[in-house]
Design an enzyme around this catalytic site. Sequence first.
Site, short mmCIF file in Angstrom:
data_model
loop_
_atom_site.label_atom_id
_atom_site.label_comp_id
_atom_site.label_asym_id
_atom_site.label_seq_id
_atom_site.Cartn_x
_atom_site.Cartn_y
_atom_site.Cartn_z
N TYR A 15 -38.15 -50.22 52.29
CA TYR A 15 -37.56 -48.94 51.84
C TYR A 15 -37.56 -48.85 50.32
O TYR A 15 -37.78 -47.79 49.75
CB TYR A 15 -36.14 -48.79 52.39
CG TYR A 15 -36.14 -48.51 53.88
CD1 TYR A 15 -36.28 -47.21 54.36
CD2 TYR A 15 -36.04 -49.54 54.81
CE1 TYR A 15 -36.31 -46.95 55.72
CE2 TYR A 15 -36.07 -49.30 56.17
CZ TYR A 15 -36.20 -48.00 56.62
OH TYR A 15 -36.26 -47.75 57.96
N ARG A 41 -24.97 -40.10 65.98
CA ARG A 41 -25.05 -38.65 66.23
C ARG A 41 -25.06 -38.24 67.69
O ARG A 41 -24.86 -37.07 68.00
CB ARG A 41 -26.28 -38.08 65.52
CG ARG A 41 -26.10 -37.95 64.04
CD ARG A 41 -27.40 -37.77 63.34
NE ARG A 41 -28.23 -38.96 63.55
CZ ARG A 41 -29.43 -39.14 63.02
NH1 ARG A 41 -29.97 -38.20 62.28
NH2 ARG A 41 -30.10 -40.24 63.23
N ARG A 84 -18.86 -36.00 60.91
CA ARG A 84 -20.05 -35.87 60.07
C ARG A 84 -20.23 -34.43 59.57
O ARG A 84 -20.77 -34.20 58.49
CB ARG A 84 -21.26 -36.33 60.89
CG ARG A 84 -22.58 -36.19 60.27
CD ARG A 84 -22.82 -37.21 59.18
NE ARG A 84 -24.21 -37.13 58.78
CZ ARG A 84 -24.68 -36.16 58.00
NH1 ARG A 84 -23.88 -35.25 57.52
NH2 ARG A 84 -25.97 -36.13 57.70
N ARG A 87 -26.62 -48.72 66.98
CA ARG A 87 -26.32 -47.33 66.61
C ARG A 87 -25.30 -46.69 67.55
O ARG A 87 -25.34 -45.49 67.80
CB ARG A 87 -27.59 -46.47 66.57
CG ARG A 87 -28.55 -46.82 65.46
CD ARG A 87 -28.20 -46.08 64.18
NE ARG A 87 -29.04 -46.52 63.08
CZ ARG A 87 -29.99 -45.76 62.52
NH1 ARG A 87 -30.17 -44.54 62.93
NH2 ARG A 87 -30.71 -46.24 61.54
N ASP A 138 -24.80 -48.79 56.47
CA ASP A 138 -26.25 -48.69 56.56
C ASP A 138 -26.89 -49.86 55.83
O ASP A 138 -26.33 -50.38 54.86
CB ASP A 138 -26.75 -47.37 55.96
CG ASP A 138 -28.14 -47.06 56.48
OD1 ASP A 138 -28.26 -46.48 57.57
OD2 ASP A 138 -29.12 -47.44 55.81
O1 CP3 Z 1 -25.30 -49.53 64.83
C1 CP3 Z 1 -24.37 -48.86 64.37
O2 CP3 Z 1 -23.76 -47.98 65.01
C2 CP3 Z 1 -23.86 -49.19 62.98
C3 CP3 Z 1 -24.32 -48.34 61.91
C4 CP3 Z 1 -25.78 -48.40 61.47
C5 CP3 Z 1 -26.43 -47.27 60.92
N1 CP3 Z 1 -27.66 -47.68 60.46
C6 CP3 Z 1 -25.86 -45.92 60.81
C7 CP3 Z 1 -26.73 -44.78 60.52
C8 CP3 Z 1 -26.67 -49.47 61.41
C9 CP3 Z 1 -26.52 -50.90 61.93
C10 CP3 Z 1 -27.85 -49.00 60.76
C11 CP3 Z 1 -29.01 -49.86 60.47
C12 CP3 Z 1 -30.21 -49.27 59.87
N2 CP3 Z 1 -30.30 -48.25 58.94
C13 CP3 Z 1 -31.51 -49.76 60.09
C14 CP3 Z 1 -31.89 -50.95 60.97
C15 CP3 Z 1 -31.82 -50.67 62.40
C16 CP3 Z 1 -32.73 -49.58 62.88
O3 CP3 Z 1 -32.18 -48.62 63.47
O4 CP3 Z 1 -33.92 -49.72 62.76
C17 CP3 Z 1 -32.39 -48.96 59.34
C18 CP3 Z 1 -33.90 -49.11 59.28
C19 CP3 Z 1 -31.61 -48.03 58.61
C20 CP3 Z 1 -32.08 -47.02 57.62
C21 CP3 Z 1 -31.75 -45.65 57.97
N3 CP3 Z 1 -30.47 -45.14 58.08
C22 CP3 Z 1 -32.65 -44.59 58.25
C23 CP3 Z 1 -34.16 -44.73 58.25
C24 CP3 Z 1 -31.88 -43.45 58.51
C25 CP3 Z 1 -32.39 -42.05 58.74
C26 CP3 Z 1 -32.96 -41.88 60.08
C27 CP3 Z 1 -31.90 -41.39 61.00
O5 CP3 Z 1 -31.69 -41.98 62.07
O6 CP3 Z 1 -31.31 -40.34 60.65
C28 CP3 Z 1 -30.52 -43.82 58.45
C29 CP3 Z 1 -29.35 -42.93 58.68
C30 CP3 Z 1 -28.26 -43.43 59.57
N4 CP3 Z 1 -27.78 -44.70 59.62
C31 CP3 Z 1 -27.50 -42.62 60.46
C32 CP3 Z 1 -26.54 -43.46 61.05
C33 CP3 Z 1 -25.45 -43.07 62.02
C34 CP3 Z 1 -27.65 -41.13 60.66
C35 CP3 Z 1 -26.95 -40.46 59.53
C36 CP3 Z 1 -26.47 -39.07 59.88
O7 CP3 Z 1 -25.35 -38.95 60.42
O8 CP3 Z 1 -27.19 -38.13 59.54
#
Ligand code: CP3
Length: 349
Positions: A149, A27, A36, A23, A72
């Site tokens: 999911y 944010r 964003r 990640r 994602d």
């Molecule tokens: O690592 C990176 O920087 C690359 C981008 C990336 C994101 N999600 C961006 C993201 C990667 C590799 C993921 C993987 C991901 N997404 C996983 C597996 C890894 C983990 O963290 O467990 C999972 C389970 C998800 C599903 C997901 N995406 C959820 C549950 C959420 C909402 C929770 C949250 O953190 O807000 C997301 C949103 C998400 N994915 C954001 C980002 C930057 C936040 C979105 C925003 O800007 O509001």
Amino acid sequence: MNDTFLKACWGKEVPYTPIWIMRQAGRYLPQYRAIRGKSDFLTMCKTPELAAEVTLQPIDILNVDAAILFSDILIPCEAMGQGLEFHEGKGPILFPAVRDEATLNKLFVPDPEDTMKFVMDAIRLLRKELADRVPLIGFAGAPFTTATYMIEGGTSKNFLHTKRLIYENPALYKSFMDKVTATITAYLKAQISAGAQAAQIFDTWGGIFSPSDFREHALSYVKTIIADLKGWMASEKIDPVPIIYFVGSTAGLLEDIKTSGADVYGVDWRVDLDVAIDRLGGDVVVQGNMDPLSMFLPQDKIEENVKDVLSRASSARGHIFNLGHGVVPETSPDNVIALVEMVHRLSKK
Ligand code: CP3
């Protein structure tokens, strides 16, 4: 090119321990929030120029040794035919939830270059823009983590619907998982063909299982994907890209994870890295494993933790420094910048 990350993935000699952070594009960075603020998350994922721009931010700001594509793990769920929305503060919503045969039958195995072309376009654009500065990591969710999911309809605490489906209707679960596995396999092949130089498979929720359930209901599908990818790279004469397998709550599952066929094992912070290396078989490449919340320690204490992880990693064939899970949005970017500097300085040979 800075190929320290790729060399470490293959267990080769490196001048210092490479680092990237799960990640890392997110944010906690004001530069991410600025973009964003103007578009919603899914629009960013689906606009190659925006996805590429935020992918590059941490390379400039943090000086990490690899870029991870901004996207994602839930993107393929929409491509399979499920509705996907992200709601502010509530996380993802997938609809309808997959719990019966009729809903499953409406899902299909998509052609990734057709339904998720924006991902491959972002990869192609990034390879140009990176111009070999650092390697680009592609990724997908593991079939089980992706399926949770799709079955729960979003994030879950106890995975009631997922476990009920597995225990009450194992045949339906299996045919669902076969579809998800085929989708993710094709998706990762498309990413590699488009230019991804490594691939991480995220099994964030693998640790909710007993080890025997993990083997049967999660790991078996990951093994299928990795074996398929390796066979495909060999037969197509594609330069092999390393496969990283990350499982959340790794500690109870290490002996199983080592049978996955992955080149690199992602380890979370709930186990000491030297113990994990030993249980994985010793001659392995690991990635990890500082607690993401340890980024709230003062920097001198972060440095002690870095030294501890580096010294515990010394028994492995290769080590890629990372946090044990994604960096959280409240983290100070200054501490992440400091972390990268510390890893580079303290691991220098
Ligand atoms: O690592 C990176 O920087 C690359 C981008 C990336 C994101 N999600 C961006 C993201 C990667 C590799 C993921 C993987 C991901 N997404 C996983 C597996 C890894 C983990 O963290 O467990 C999972 C389970 C998800 C599903 C997901 N995406 C959820 C549950 C959420 C909402 C929770 C949250 O953190 O807000 C997301 C949103 C998400 N994915 C954001 C980002 C930057 C936040 C979105 C925003 O800007 O509001």
